[in-house]
Scaffold this active site. Structure first.
Site, PDB file in Angstrom:
ATOM      1  N   ASP A 176      -3.529   9.093  -2.454  1.00 17.15           N
ATOM      2  CA  ASP A 176      -2.626  10.433  -2.796  1.00 17.15           C
ATOM      3  C   ASP A 176      -2.562  11.843  -2.488  1.00 17.15           C
ATOM      4  O   ASP A 176      -3.032  12.324  -3.552  1.00 17.15           O
ATOM      5  CB  ASP A 176      -1.331   9.197  -3.883  1.00 17.15           C
ATOM      6  CG  ASP A 176      -0.700   7.695  -3.939  1.00 17.15           C
ATOM      7  OD1 ASP A 176      -0.943   7.924  -2.855  1.00 17.15           O
ATOM      8  OD2 ASP A 176       0.041   8.271  -4.786  1.00 17.15           O
ATOM      9  N   LYS A 227       5.677  10.415  -0.264  1.00 15.46           N
ATOM     10  CA  LYS A 227       5.790  10.286  -1.883  1.00 15.46           C
ATOM     11  C   LYS A 227       6.714  11.218  -2.157  1.00 15.46           C
ATOM     12  O   LYS A 227       6.162  12.578  -1.702  1.00 15.46           O
ATOM     13  CB  LYS A 227       4.769   9.769  -2.356  1.00 15.46           C
ATOM     14  CG  LYS A 227       4.264   9.736  -3.993  1.00 15.46           C
ATOM     15  CD  LYS A 227       2.854   9.464  -4.401  1.00 15.46           C
ATOM     16  CE  LYS A 227       3.353   9.826  -5.572  1.00 15.46           C
ATOM     17  NZ  LYS A 227       1.607   9.080  -6.523  1.00 15.46           N
ATOM     18  N   LYS A 248       6.851   6.125  -1.186  1.00 14.94           N
ATOM     19  CA  LYS A 248       6.801   5.561  -2.413  1.00 14.94           C
ATOM     20  C   LYS A 248       7.664   7.093  -2.936  1.00 14.94           C
ATOM     21  O   LYS A 248       7.843   8.086  -3.311  1.00 14.94           O
ATOM     22  CB  LYS A 248       5.014   6.211  -2.595  1.00 14.94           C
ATOM     23  CG  LYS A 248       4.808   5.911  -3.998  1.00 14.94           C
ATOM     24  CD  LYS A 248       3.790   5.641  -4.228  1.00 14.94           C
ATOM     25  CE  LYS A 248       3.188   6.255  -5.689  1.00 14.94           C
ATOM     26  NZ  LYS A 248       1.519   5.986  -6.425  1.00 14.94           N
TER      27      LYS A 248
END
Length: 215
Positions: A90, A152, A181
């Site tokens: 991430d 995300k 996400k």
């Protein structure tokens, strides 16, 4: 198993997280069959040991939480994390470059990191708290054009986290080509469920046990 458990990146990213807390996080992820644990890079190796014979993935963060590291630094961080056992990355995008609409820089950064990731999943954190609607649309279009796997919402360290309206917006732009996400401030089942129904395929939260055991 709760049908929602597989959506969870069971998260512990606070600066003062202890080894005991990481161990507990891993145990909870295994017991509840969460998709992954999301932890700081310094804990990847030990988490890999804890979860070696389980299906739980190891997710870690790069350029976290500000996204202001150089591309070269982020590339090194990524390679190091994968060498230590990370399954998913991430990364925080360079937020300044994103806000200023620097498409070329953003694409170059993402694609260099994805090249190091290879077949490992890459999620790009765009920190929606700093973005207006137009910038959120631009971020989604960058992800669509890039080699990243996910967009995300948040690090969890900014003033705001995931918002349903952003998931809806991104799903409209991304369709099924890229995944979403939702993370940051997700504390109750109603929000958790609504994000999934809107199109998120992964939820990052430090409250998964409370959310899913109490609904």
């Amino acid at each position: 198993m709760n049908k929602y458990n597989i959506y969870v990146d069971h998260t512990l990213l606070k600066a003062d997280a202890s080894l005991e807390e990481i161990h507990k996080l891993c145990e909870e992820a295994e017991e509840n069959e969460f998709y992954s644990v999301c932890i700081n890079p310094c804990f990847v190796k030990v988490a890999k040991h804890y979860l070696l014979e389980t299906s739980v993935k190891i997710c870690t963060v790069i350029g976290f939480p500000l996204g202001a590291n150089t591309i070269e630094t982020k590339v090194f961080e990524t390679k190091n994390a994968i060498d230590l056992g990370a399954d998913e990355i991430d990364m925080v995008i360079n937020i300044n470059q994103l806000i200023n609409g620097n498409r070329e820089y953003c694409l170059n950064e993402i694609n260099q990191i994805k090249e190091v990731c290879g077949d490992k999943i890459l999620k790009v954190i765009v920190e929606t708290a700093f973005l207006n609607r137009e910038q959120k649309e631009f971020a989604a279009k960058i992800i669509l054009e890039s080699n990243a796997d996910f967009i995300k919402t948040s690090t969890g360290f900014a003033k705001e986290g995931a918002k349903l309206e952003d998931i809806i917006l991104w799903k409209r732009i991304l369709g099924d080509v890229k995944q979403i996400k939702a993370s940051g401030g997700i504390k109750n089942f109603e929000d958790f469920k609504s994000f999934i129904e809107a199109g998120a395929t992964r939820i990052g939260t430090s409250s998964a046990i409370k959310i899913l055991n109490n609904h």
